[in-house]
Design a protein around this motif. Sequence first.
Motif, short mmCIF file in Angstrom:
data_model
loop_
_atom_site.label_atom_id
_atom_site.label_comp_id
_atom_site.label_asym_id
_atom_site.label_seq_id
_atom_site.Cartn_x
_atom_site.Cartn_y
_atom_site.Cartn_z
N ARG A 44 8.57 -4.65 2.41
CA ARG A 44 8.43 -4.35 3.84
C ARG A 44 7.95 -2.92 4.06
NH1 ARG A 44 10.47 -3.94 9.07
NH2 ARG A 44 10.87 -5.90 10.17
N ALA A 45 8.50 -1.99 3.27
CA ALA A 45 8.08 -0.59 3.41
C ALA A 45 6.62 -0.41 3.01
CB ALA A 45 8.98 0.30 2.54
N GLU A 46 6.20 -1.12 1.98
CA GLU A 46 4.81 -1.02 1.53
C GLU A 46 3.86 -1.62 2.56
OE1 GLU A 46 4.85 -2.84 -2.30
OE2 GLU A 46 5.52 -1.01 -3.33
N ALA A 47 4.31 -2.66 3.26
CA ALA A 47 3.47 -3.25 4.31
C ALA A 47 3.26 -2.24 5.43
CB ALA A 47 4.12 -4.52 4.84
N ARG A 48 4.31 -1.53 5.80
CA ARG A 48 4.18 -0.49 6.82
C ARG A 48 3.24 0.61 6.33
NH1 ARG A 48 10.43 0.60 8.79
NH2 ARG A 48 10.75 -1.37 9.93
N LEU A 49 3.39 0.99 5.08
CA LEU A 49 2.56 2.05 4.52
C LEU A 49 1.10 1.64 4.48
CD1 LEU A 49 2.30 4.80 3.09
CD2 LEU A 49 2.77 3.62 0.93
N ALA A 50 0.84 0.38 4.14
CA ALA A 50 -0.54 -0.11 4.06
C ALA A 50 -1.23 -0.01 5.41
CB ALA A 50 -0.55 -1.55 3.56
N ALA A 51 -0.53 -0.41 6.46
CA ALA A 51 -1.12 -0.35 7.80
C ALA A 51 -1.37 1.10 8.22
CB ALA A 51 -0.19 -1.03 8.80
N ALA A 52 -0.42 1.97 7.91
CA ALA A 52 -0.56 3.38 8.29
C ALA A 52 -1.66 4.07 7.48
CB ALA A 52 0.76 4.11 8.10
N ALA A 53 -1.74 3.75 6.18
CA ALA A 53 -2.71 4.41 5.31
C ALA A 53 -4.14 3.95 5.55
CB ALA A 53 -2.33 4.18 3.84
N THR A 54 -4.31 2.68 5.91
CA THR A 54 -5.66 2.13 6.06
C THR A 54 -6.13 2.10 7.51
OG1 THR A 54 -4.86 -0.15 6.28
CG2 THR A 54 -5.28 0.68 4.04
#
Length: 268
Positions: free
Chosen positions: A179-189
């Motif tokens: 879940r944390a990585e999904a949030r990070l992916a949206a923020a990073a990309t």
Amino acid sequence: MSIIAGQGDAARSLALLWGEGEAGGERTAPGPKPALSVAAVVAAAVEVADEGGIAALSMRAVADRLGRSSMALYTYVPGKAELLDLMYDRAHAELPGAYPQDDGWRAAATAWAADLRTLYLRHPWLLQVSYARPVLGPCEQRVMEALAGVLFATGLPASTLRAAAASLFDLVRGGARTRAEARLAAAATGVADTEWWAERAARLGEVAPDFAERFPLSVRLSAGEAGTDGAPASWEERMDATHAAGLARRLDGREAAAGGRPGEVSPR
């Protein structure tokens, strides 16, 4: 990539964790400015990691947040490795030390898992710290003690419950990481998950029009991701549902082993 905890000086780290670190870091140093404390240094370090992850953590970054020089911090914490141990332990102080079992051990275990998952998502940098080697601090240990208090209420032997505890930690940590990585992916990309999946699904349909015929069981599994009204659930909703289902199945196993029927309210 995970960071291994416990790489600092063992004597200094454990003394800080169980002495000043546990008591709130009342150690101060003389000077014209208000003295710092171990607790203040650790709190500032947690703020730095919350904002930028472990990659942003450095003695200089923490010192800048406190308005001090990097050298001033070494009066309180020997180095970054020891600081990381203190941060990890201090974050776990946000969790309860025990869970009431008025509604049975299963409800208490569910509450424990929910609190731990929330902690990981509030401080996602915790997931970057490997727990292959625990920091052995009092707050981290209190989390395990709380879970043990819940699991021993099942009446199962310690040999069985040790595996159960490890399984629950793995489940919560793994789900929180996704879940944390999904949030990070949206923020990073800068691309939302719904947008990413929509584009990829459309392109996949073009390049692999026979996808459903080639992978019918995968398609069958994905059909279960729809929301209750038939509309596709959000990615985060699917992850929440997956976590809840996985936790329920693990607790079903413990309940069956304890002699109850899965899903029943367990006796106290």
